[in-house]
Design an enzyme around this catalytic site. Structure first.
Site, PDB file in Angstrom:
ATOM      1  CD  GLU A 129      39.415   3.701  61.501  1.00  0.00           C
ATOM      2  OE1 GLU A 129      40.264   3.276  62.306  1.00  0.00           O
ATOM      3  OE2 GLU A 129      38.854   2.961  60.682  1.00  0.00           O
ATOM      4  CD  GLU A 180      39.579   2.307  56.786  1.00  0.00           C
ATOM      5  OE1 GLU A 180      39.539   1.384  57.619  1.00  0.00           O
ATOM      6  OE2 GLU A 180      40.378   3.251  56.852  1.00  0.00           O
TER       7      GLU A 180
HETATM    8  O1  IFM Z   1      44.106  -1.077  58.805  1.00  0.00           O
HETATM    9  C1  IFM Z   1      43.157  -0.329  59.481  1.00  0.00           C
HETATM   10  C2  IFM Z   1      43.087   1.071  58.929  1.00  0.00           C
HETATM   11  O2  IFM Z   1      44.327   1.714  58.974  1.00  0.00           O
HETATM   12  C3  IFM Z   1      42.101   1.905  59.722  1.00  0.00           C
HETATM   13  N1  IFM Z   1      40.820   1.226  59.814  1.00  0.00           N
HETATM   14  C4  IFM Z   1      40.807  -0.151  60.217  1.00  0.00           C
HETATM   15  C5  IFM Z   1      41.783  -0.950  59.361  1.00  0.00           C
HETATM   16  C6  IFM Z   1      41.759  -2.431  59.795  1.00  0.00           C
HETATM   17  O3  IFM Z   1      42.145  -2.552  61.119  1.00  0.00           O
END
Ligand code: IFM
Length: 436
Positions: free
Chosen positions: A157, A350
């Site tokens: 990200e 994710e």
């Molecule tokens: O915890 C975070 C992660 O580190 C990066 N993506 C989003 C998740 C939830 O906020």
């Protein structure tokens, strides 16, 4: 436990996994160099509950127990991140060496992310040099782990790290540069491209990135709202995907980037074996309103050329994020339509939600809905190859501290006791059914 209809069958070889990141779980802060997050969390008022990740889930010491939880869950793969500040400390790669050995012995495929926001303190993404240093670190990691690790992720990200950390000052390193943060995005993208080259030189042939993406919905058909939504889409989606997949920045953004941008874009667009998407929720966006707006607890400043609006009529997570599974199908089909054959196979790197409690029917409903939405994207012809739940463990949720629980496994941070939640059992059953 919530019972649901069986999830439709995914193709053979589909990769099921869970994700974590180093700073959020590892602890053992005295066995590594400091990161920008250690500096940031030491400043009063930066983290909602005043906590730091000095211990977090104490994973460095308890990784044996955590690998057993992964094996018990039955996942194919585990996405974790390698801490650059730990690798810089003496013997720092030894921990990842042991972790990878333990994962392989447990039949769980290791999928390391090489950067998940914990930049060594003293380094700065405004400097081009940081991208070159990153590539040198990546060469060291692939040299040590590349005999057992076959699947790699360069960055996590870069959009959030740029926006929250460098434009809005909500995450480390706490800079409030607004649009002057654009070079931070460019240098991370350059670091990604250089890392792809370093990984290939080290023999890797299964490389991706984990970018956060989601649909941007205009608040209305009013042209001012549509224009604002287009701009938000550019910032969240195209600014990071266009250079990687098309080798160019959108709409004149290259004029705002530092250095020899044309030459850098050649590096940034090194071909990828797959493209990782982190998806949580869509965003509804309208024209600026002249005031701050709230985006899942984040204060978006009035000066931005858009304002974030509420998505009503949907359940929300404890974080206040709307639950909209069909937007996962939407973002995937939109990517396929936008990038065509420039889009390699996709992996959801994710997806998850924050809810309290060990009995967590809301998380089961969230995951169930999103896995079905993913299957609909497959049926619509999107080449999706994997799905990783965020997260294995409750952990340090950045500026929210320990207040947001994303884990399939509950962690009591006072005792470090791990308790699998109902959602852990649900996911284990899903994996069993998929293989039966
Ligand atoms: O915890 C975070 C992660 O580190 C990066 N993506 C989003 C998740 C939830 O906020």
């Amino acid at each position: 436990m919530v019972t649901t209809n069986p999830v439709p069958r995914f193709p053979d070889g589909f990769l099921w996994g869970v994700s974590t990141s180093a700073h959020q779980i590892e602890g053992a802060v005295d066995e590594r160099e400091p990161s920008v997050w250690d500096v940031f969390t030491a400043e009063p008022g930066r983290v909602r509950d005043g906590s730091t990740a000095a211990v977090a889930c104490d994973h460095v010491r308890r990784h044996g127990e955590d690998v057993a939880l992964l094996a018990g869950l039955g996942v194919d793969a585990y996405r974790f991140s390698v801490s650059w500040p730990r690798v810089r400390a003496r013997g720092g790669l030894d921990f990842y060496d042991r972790l990878v050995d333990d994962l392989c012995a447990a039949g769980v495929r290791p999928v390391p992310t090489l950067f998940h926001w914990d930049l060594p303190a003293g380094l700065d993404w405004r400097e081009r040099d940081t991208a070159e240093r990153f590539a040198a670190y990546v060469s060291e990691v692939v040299g040590r782990l590349g005999d057992r690790v076959t699947k790699w992720i360069t960055l996590n990200e870069p959009a959030e790290h740029t926006l929250l950390g460098h434009a809005l000052g909500i995450h480390a390193p706490g800079l409030k540069l607004l649009f002057d943060a654009l070079p931070v995005a460019h240098h991370q993208l350059l670091a990604h491209g250089l890392a792809v080259r370093a990984l290939r030189a080290g023999g890797a042939d299964d490389i991706g990135i984990a970018n956060s993406h989601g649909p941007t919905w205009p608040a209305s058909e009013d042209p001012a709202d549509v224009e604002a939504a287009d701009f938000h889409d550019l910032l969240l989606n195209r600014l990071f995907a266009d250079p990687l997949l098309l080798g160019r920045y959108p709409d004149g953004i290259d004029a705002l980037m530092p250095g020899d941008v044309a030459a850098d874009l050649q590096v940034i667009s090194e071909p990828l074996d797959w493209y990782g998407i982190n998806y949580y929720a869509p965003t509804r966006v309208g024209a600026p309103q002249g005031t701050e707006t709230d985006f899942g607890g984040i204060r978006m400043p009035a000066e931005l050329p858009f304002s974030v609006r509420e998505i009503s009529g949907r359940p929300v997570t404890d974080f206040g994020w709307p639950v909209v599974p069909e937007a996962l199908t939407e973002v995937l089909t939109a990517f396929r339509d936008r990038y065509g054959d420039r889009l390699p196979p996709v992996v959801i790197t994710e997806n998850g939600c924050s809810y309290e409690g060990v009995d967590d029917p809301e998380r089961i409903a969230y995951l169930d809905g999103h896995v079905r939405a993913l299957h609909r994207a497959l049926e619509a012809g999107v080449d999706v190859r994997g799905y990783f739940v965020w997260s294995l463990l409750d952990n340090f949720e950045w500026a929210e501290g320990f207040a947001r629980r994303f884990g399939l496994v509950h962690v009591d941070f006072a005792t470090q006791r791990r308790t699998p939640k109902a959602s852990y059992a649900w996911f284990r059953e899903l994996l069993r059914e998929q293989r039966s």
